[in-house]
Motif scaffolding. Structure first.
Motif, mmCIF file in Angstrom:
data_model
loop_
_atom_site.group_PDB
_atom_site.id
_atom_site.type_symbol
_atom_site.label_atom_id
_atom_site.label_comp_id
_atom_site.label_asym_id
_atom_site.label_seq_id
_atom_site.Cartn_x
_atom_site.Cartn_y
_atom_site.Cartn_z
ATOM 1 N N ARG A 248 0.855 -1.213 -0.093
ATOM 2 C CA ARG A 248 0.071 0.023 -0.014
ATOM 3 C C ARG A 248 0.973 1.252 0.058
ATOM 4 N N HIS A 249 2.179 1.271 0.494
ATOM 5 C CA HIS A 249 3.083 2.373 0.485
ATOM 6 C C HIS A 249 3.306 2.856 -0.612
ATOM 7 N N ALA A 250 2.969 2.240 -1.845
ATOM 8 C CA ALA A 250 3.086 2.432 -3.300
ATOM 9 C C ALA A 250 2.076 3.177 -3.827
ATOM 10 N N LEU A 251 1.025 3.407 -3.238
ATOM 11 C CA LEU A 251 -0.287 3.537 -3.786
ATOM 12 C C LEU A 251 -0.772 4.729 -3.394
ATOM 13 N N SER A 252 -0.265 5.472 -2.737
ATOM 14 C CA SER A 252 -1.068 6.755 -1.847
ATOM 15 C C SER A 252 -1.593 7.827 -2.860
ATOM 16 N N LEU A 253 -0.802 8.044 -3.826
ATOM 17 C CA LEU A 253 -1.310 8.825 -4.593
ATOM 18 C C LEU A 253 -2.544 8.559 -5.688
ATOM 19 N N GLU A 254 -2.373 7.323 -6.183
ATOM 20 C CA GLU A 254 -3.469 6.638 -6.892
ATOM 21 C C GLU A 254 -4.716 6.398 -6.325
ATOM 22 N N LEU A 255 -4.508 5.742 -4.742
ATOM 23 C CA LEU A 255 -5.810 5.576 -4.206
ATOM 24 C C LEU A 255 -6.242 6.871 -3.737
ATOM 25 N N ALA A 256 -5.605 8.043 -3.327
ATOM 26 C CA ALA A 256 -6.017 9.399 -2.779
ATOM 27 C C ALA A 256 -6.966 9.935 -4.105
ATOM 28 N N THR A 257 -6.436 9.908 -5.370
ATOM 29 C CA THR A 257 -7.015 10.480 -6.438
ATOM 30 C C THR A 257 -8.190 9.472 -7.183
ATOM 31 N N GLY A 258 -8.294 8.360 -6.624
ATOM 32 C CA GLY A 258 -9.338 7.507 -7.074
ATOM 33 C C GLY A 258 -8.888 6.827 -8.663
ATOM 34 N N THR A 259 -7.674 7.055 -8.997
ATOM 35 C CA THR A 259 -7.122 6.331 -10.085
ATOM 36 C C THR A 259 -7.237 4.758 -10.066
ATOM 37 N N LEU A 260 -6.813 4.393 -8.913
ATOM 38 C CA LEU A 260 -6.828 3.070 -8.618
ATOM 39 C C LEU A 260 -7.921 2.824 -7.310
ATOM 40 N N LYS A 261 -8.638 1.590 -7.083
ATOM 41 C CA LYS A 261 -9.359 1.318 -5.862
ATOM 42 C C LYS A 261 -8.754 0.138 -5.214
ATOM 43 N N GLU A 262 -8.556 0.236 -3.885
ATOM 44 C CA GLU A 262 -8.121 -0.999 -3.087
ATOM 45 C C GLU A 262 -9.353 -1.886 -2.764
ATOM 46 N N LEU A 263 -9.308 -3.156 -3.278
ATOM 47 C CA LEU A 263 -10.407 -3.976 -3.383
ATOM 48 C C LEU A 263 -10.524 -4.616 -2.193
ATOM 49 N N PRO A 264 -11.964 -4.700 -1.579
ATOM 50 C CA PRO A 264 -12.198 -5.096 -0.089
ATOM 51 C C PRO A 264 -12.115 -6.612 -0.133
ATOM 52 N N VAL A 265 -11.025 -7.293 -0.230
ATOM 53 C CA VAL A 265 -10.754 -8.725 0.081
ATOM 54 C C VAL A 265 -10.671 -8.951 1.524
ATOM 55 N N THR A 266 -11.461 -10.000 1.792
ATOM 56 C CA THR A 266 -11.735 -10.293 3.178
ATOM 57 C C THR A 266 -10.295 -10.641 3.875
ATOM 58 N N GLU A 267 -9.470 -11.523 3.072
ATOM 59 C CA GLU A 267 -8.302 -12.070 3.468
ATOM 60 C C GLU A 267 -6.973 -11.231 3.289
ATOM 61 N N LEU A 268 -7.136 -9.926 3.055
ATOM 62 C CA LEU A 268 -6.107 -8.834 2.786
ATOM 63 C C LEU A 268 -6.649 -7.483 3.640
ATOM 64 N N PRO A 269 -5.421 -6.814 4.117
ATOM 65 C CA PRO A 269 -4.067 -6.844 3.716
ATOM 66 C C PRO A 269 -3.433 -7.976 4.385
ATOM 67 N N LEU A 270 -2.356 -8.496 3.566
ATOM 68 C CA LEU A 270 -1.462 -9.417 3.984
ATOM 69 C C LEU A 270 -0.354 -8.432 4.530
ATOM 70 N N TYR A 271 0.037 -8.780 5.921
ATOM 71 C CA TYR A 271 0.989 -7.952 6.881
ATOM 72 C C TYR A 271 2.193 -8.636 6.534
ATOM 73 N N ARG A 272 3.342 -8.119 6.491
ATOM 74 C CA ARG A 272 4.802 -8.537 6.608
ATOM 75 C C ARG A 272 5.735 -7.536 7.424
ATOM 76 N N SER A 273 6.423 -7.630 8.276
ATOM 77 C CA SER A 273 7.136 -6.678 9.006
ATOM 78 C C SER A 273 8.394 -6.283 8.295
ATOM 79 N N TRP A 274 8.500 -4.928 8.018
ATOM 80 C CA TRP A 274 10.000 -4.380 7.426
ATOM 81 C C TRP A 274 10.752 -4.647 8.748
#
Length: 316
Positions: A248-274
């Motif tokens: 999601r870090h790579a999508l802030s502009l696209e999600l904010a402007t509505g160019t892309l939409k985050e799909l409401p998938v029940t099994e996501l987000p998948l979290y991994r730790s940096w």
């Protein structure tokens, strides 16, 4: 010790390392503002001191000999110790100076410059040498001891590494705003299977995490399109070539402007730790020590920085 090795100069070793990194005499000459004959001369003199050839051509490609690999490892240790000495001398003078050599997985390049900027506010004389690569290349750099620290997810368990988890990496599914799935209020991963999936190249940490998760969930995508960066994934999705699963870090502009939409998938987000990672036997420079201490002590500030990308992110 061979007396001939004592006659090697730091300049020769710098030129040698440049040729090793670039696999090219001409590119090394250009990078160091030298002529190619000057580079060739220094390498020939170094080979005479070592007593063995350092490079060989197979076709038109330059390869390191076994002697070159040994010399490269020793020279990196020499330059690392000199840099460490410089930092220690600066520390004795009451100021932290030097360079932080940091290698990071490509999907964390969106927030790491902001994190280093916050660190630099505290230590203004510290500089950054940042290398952005995929997960497989990060592991190779760890094995070669190329960097002070690396930042990655899914830390290998068989390399004797020390690591500090410090931030969640949320991986989500996205589609173009007019994609049929974008109108759905709730989805499962199985609902995504009929559609083309845009994926990263082999060696990508995000791809590895997703493939393992899909296998665990018994989800299979028959149609895939492979690209070599998160930017390419985004553009393919924007162009209507498919859906993608990426940080999601790579999508802030696209999600904010509505160019892309985050799909409401029940099994996501998948979290991994940096995680910030180092070898167990790694001798950290004062700058690297300070950066690790900053990450340990400034969890709140790091979380606030990440809110620039997504205010919904939970703290690690």
């Amino acid at each position: 010790m061979r007396k001939s090795l004592m006659r090697m100069t730091l300049r020769q070793l710098r030129i040698f390392n440049e040729v090793c990194d670039l696999r090219s005499y001409s590119r090394a000459a250009e990078e160091m503002s030298l002529t190619q004959p000057a580079v060739s001369l220094q390498i020939r003199q170094l080979e005479e001191l070592v007593g063995q050839p350092l490079f060989e051509y197979v076709g038109k490609k330059l390869y390191l000999t076994e002697a070159a690999e040994a010399l490269q490892k020793a020279s990196r240790d020499i330059f690392g110790r000199l840099e460490n000495l410089d930092m220690q001398l600066s520390d004795m003078q009451g100021s932290l100076q030097g360079q932080l050599k940091l290698a990071i997985e490509s999907s964390c390049k969106y927030f790491m410059p902001h994190l280093f900027a916050a660190f630099k506010q505290r230590y203004p004389e510290v500089m950054l040498n940042l290398t952005v690569v995929n997960r497989a290349q990060v592991i190779k750099r760890l094995s070669d001891n190329r960097d002070d620290l690396v930042v990655m997810t899914m830390v290998p368990q068989d390399m004797g590494l020390e690591f500090l988890p410090f931030l969640n990496n949320p991986i989500v599914a996205v589609a173009r705003a007019d994609h049929p799935l974008s109108a759905m209020e709730q989805l499962s991963l199985k609902d995504l299977e009929p559609y083309s999936l845009v994926i990263r190249e082999p060696g990508s940490g995000t791809r590895k995490a997703c493939e393992e998760y899909f296998k665990d969930k018994r989800v299979h995508f028959a149609q895939t399109m492979e690209v070599s960066s998160a930017e390419a994934q985004r553009e393919c999705v924007v162009a209507g070539l498919g859906i993608a699963v990426l940080t999601r870090h790579a999508l802030s502009l696209e999600l904010a402007t509505g160019t892309l939409k985050e799909l409401p998938v029940t099994e996501l987000p998948l979290y991994r730790s940096w995680c910030v990672v180092q070898g167990q036997a790694k001798r950290l420079s004062p700058v690297a020590h300070a950066f690790l201490a900053f990450i340990r002590s400034e969890r709140t500030q790091i979380s606030q920085l990440v809110e620039r990308f997504d205010g919904r992110l939970p703290r690690a």
